[in-house]
Design an enzyme around this catalytic site. Structure first.
Site, PDB file in Angstrom:
ATOM      1  N   TYR A  59      -9.245 -12.661  -8.606  1.00  0.00           N
ATOM      2  CA  TYR A  59      -8.572 -13.454  -7.578  1.00  0.00           C
ATOM      3  C   TYR A  59      -9.199 -14.847  -7.533  1.00  0.00           C
ATOM      4  O   TYR A  59     -10.049 -15.158  -6.700  1.00  0.00           O
ATOM      5  CB  TYR A  59      -8.670 -12.779  -6.214  1.00  0.00           C
ATOM      6  CG  TYR A  59      -7.903 -11.486  -6.096  1.00  0.00           C
ATOM      7  CD1 TYR A  59      -6.939 -11.113  -7.020  1.00  0.00           C
ATOM      8  CD2 TYR A  59      -8.133 -10.621  -5.028  1.00  0.00           C
ATOM      9  CE1 TYR A  59      -6.241  -9.928  -6.905  1.00  0.00           C
ATOM     10  CE2 TYR A  59      -7.430  -9.438  -4.893  1.00  0.00           C
ATOM     11  CZ  TYR A  59      -6.492  -9.087  -5.834  1.00  0.00           C
ATOM     12  OH  TYR A  59      -5.806  -7.906  -5.700  1.00  0.00           O
ATOM     13  N   HIS A 102      -8.757  -2.114 -11.936  1.00  0.00           N
ATOM     14  CA  HIS A 102      -7.659  -2.902 -11.371  1.00  0.00           C
ATOM     15  C   HIS A 102      -6.307  -2.533 -11.975  1.00  0.00           C
ATOM     16  O   HIS A 102      -5.284  -2.610 -11.307  1.00  0.00           O
ATOM     17  CB  HIS A 102      -7.933  -4.395 -11.576  1.00  0.00           C
ATOM     18  CG  HIS A 102      -7.200  -5.288 -10.635  1.00  0.00           C
ATOM     19  ND1 HIS A 102      -7.639  -6.539 -10.308  1.00  0.00           N
ATOM     20  CD2 HIS A 102      -6.060  -5.119  -9.929  1.00  0.00           C
ATOM     21  CE1 HIS A 102      -6.797  -7.103  -9.456  1.00  0.00           C
ATOM     22  NE2 HIS A 102      -5.827  -6.259  -9.217  1.00  0.00           N
ATOM     23  N   SER A 158       0.633  -5.071  -0.887  1.00  0.00           N
ATOM     24  CA  SER A 158       1.953  -5.661  -0.609  1.00  0.00           C
ATOM     25  C   SER A 158       2.777  -4.761   0.319  1.00  0.00           C
ATOM     26  O   SER A 158       3.948  -4.475   0.044  1.00  0.00           O
ATOM     27  CB  SER A 158       2.722  -5.922  -1.914  1.00  0.00           C
ATOM     28  OG  SER A 158       2.053  -6.863  -2.710  1.00  0.00           O
ATOM     29  N   PRO A 159       2.205  -4.302   1.433  1.00  0.00           N
ATOM     30  CA  PRO A 159       2.923  -3.355   2.294  1.00  0.00           C
ATOM     31  C   PRO A 159       4.119  -3.964   3.011  1.00  0.00           C
ATOM     32  O   PRO A 159       4.940  -3.229   3.574  1.00  0.00           O
ATOM     33  CB  PRO A 159       1.854  -2.904   3.290  1.00  0.00           C
ATOM     34  CG  PRO A 159       0.924  -4.072   3.378  1.00  0.00           C
ATOM     35  CD  PRO A 159       0.875  -4.626   1.978  1.00  0.00           C
ATOM     36  N   GLY A 205       5.680 -10.336   2.136  1.00  0.00           N
ATOM     37  CA  GLY A 205       6.112 -11.075   3.313  1.00  0.00           C
ATOM     38  C   GLY A 205       7.561 -10.884   3.697  1.00  0.00           C
ATOM     39  O   GLY A 205       7.953 -11.231   4.812  1.00  0.00           O
ATOM     40  N   PHE A 206       8.366 -10.318   2.813  1.00  0.00           N
ATOM     41  CA  PHE A 206       9.796 -10.187   3.079  1.00  0.00           C
ATOM     42  C   PHE A 206      10.080  -9.401   4.355  1.00  0.00           C
ATOM     43  O   PHE A 206      10.943  -9.774   5.160  1.00  0.00           O
ATOM     44  CB  PHE A 206      10.488  -9.515   1.887  1.00  0.00           C
ATOM     45  CG  PHE A 206      11.952  -9.262   2.103  1.00  0.00           C
ATOM     46  CD1 PHE A 206      12.877 -10.271   1.891  1.00  0.00           C
ATOM     47  CD2 PHE A 206      12.406  -8.027   2.539  1.00  0.00           C
ATOM     48  CE1 PHE A 206      14.234 -10.053   2.105  1.00  0.00           C
ATOM     49  CE2 PHE A 206      13.760  -7.794   2.759  1.00  0.00           C
ATOM     50  CZ  PHE A 206      14.683  -8.809   2.538  1.00  0.00           C
ATOM     51  N   GLY A 234      10.485 -10.770   7.963  1.00  0.00           N
ATOM     52  CA  GLY A 234      11.651 -11.541   8.348  1.00  0.00           C
ATOM     53  C   GLY A 234      11.424 -13.037   8.370  1.00  0.00           C
ATOM     54  O   GLY A 234      12.315 -13.808   8.742  1.00  0.00           O
TER      55      GLY A 234
END
Length: 329
Positions: free
Chosen positions: A57, A131, A209-210, A214-215, A218
């Site tokens: 990262y 990873h 990515s739960p 970010g989708f 909303g």
């Protein structure tokens, strides 16, 4: 908050962890180390005790300086080391085209761990992930090195990101696996086929990515202007015009639930998985303290088993555009 456990390691963590990746990698220009460390420390003060980073990262700030996520995690958490659980990862390298190269050769693992410990400024990593699985290295070989590192006191427990059943069983037979870290959200449910094996072997699922990058908050749409080449969200299926139209049904589903529960869409998205299994630990990330607090509040939202099943049934009936690859960490 009731703690969750990293499988048979017995290590207890907050019900949600903080995914630190976006502070320096894949979410725009990297934050300078002191600023990123302040975000991480503020998360600890809110109640987060589980922090996720990785060797790869790495990003650049606006001045073109290379910044390492592990440096920020270490700076933030060394003063409270005995109160936190630090997870990091080895064996992945990012290419300029956003694809990954993998290298889990034993000599590479042994060579790189001391540098990782040095950046974090700690003596022992709580949870050390492979990873990504390496097609050129057998799971038993990687597990053998993990056993060596545990005996040497350099790691407490280990896990695998992106593991399937065969890899997990073979690795676990050599050195017990504490956690699997896989992409998991309402838009990414293909790893649910692994759930019976995780329960059988007492392995936790750490969900990255739960909120589907970010989708599911909303807050983003195809009109969102992401931050150039360093932001990996640009071009993901859910943010194309066609994909967004397909996936809007999910936003409607969780939006209705959020209004019923006086919660946010992000909290419903996280509560759905928290209430599904007691061994699922989501690790959403954000640079914004108000979002960190909002995410942690999902642990206070209770959905019944029937409500979770109804959500699953609704998702099953949707034709969704999903990011299904494993090319991005």
């Amino acid at each position: 908050m009731k703690k969750r456990v990293l499988g048979k390691s017995g290590i207890e963590v907050s019900p949600l962890g903080l995914g630190c990746m976006g502070l320096t990698h894949a979410s725009g220009d990297a934050m300078d180390t002191p600023a990123a460390a302040r975000v991480i420390r503020e998360a600890f003060e809110m109640g987060y005790t589980f922090f996720d980073t990785a060797e790869c990262y790495v990003g650049e700030n606006a001045a073109g300086e290379t910044l390492y996520n592990e440096d920020a995690v270490g700076e933030a958490l060394r003063p409270v080391r005995d109160q936190v659980v630090i997870a990091t990862k080895f064996g992945v390298y990012h290419n300029p085209d956003k694809t990954l190269s993998v290298d889990s050769r034993p000599e590479t693992i042994r060579r790189t761990i001391d540098g990782i410990l040095s950046r974090l400024g700690i003596d022992c990593i709580d949870l050390y992930y492979q990873h990504r699985t390496d097609p050129n290295v057998e799971p038993e070989e990687v597990a053998g090195v993990m056993a060596e590192l545990m005996q040497a006191g350099k790691i407490r427990a280990w896990g695998i990101s992106g593991a399937d059943e065969d890899c997990l069983r073979r690795a676990d037979a050599v050195c017990p696996v504490a956690a699997v870290q896989n992409r998991y959200s309402m838009l990414a449910r293909w790893h649910e086929s692994l759930f019976p094996v995780l329960e059988e072997l007492n392995v936790a699922l750490v969900a990255f990515s739960p909120m589907a990058n970010g989708f599911l908050t909303g807050a983003y749409s195809p009109k969102t202007k992401f931050e150039g080449a360093q932001d990996y969200r640009d071009g993901m299926p859910q943010y194309t015009p066609e994909g967004y139209e397909k996936d809007r049904a999910v936003l409607g589903l969780i939006g209705d639930l959020a209004r019923e529960r006086n919660a946010t869409m992000a909290q419903i998205s996280l509560a759905w998985m928290l209430c599904k299994k007691p061994w699922i630990i989501p690790i959403p990330g954000s640079r914004k303290p108000e979002r960190l607090r909002e995410n942690l509040g999902a642990a206070q939202v209770t959905l019944t088993a029937e409500e979770v099943a109804r959500i699953d049934a609704a998702l099953d009936g949707m034709d969704l555009a999903v990011f299904g690859g494993h090319a991005r960490a």
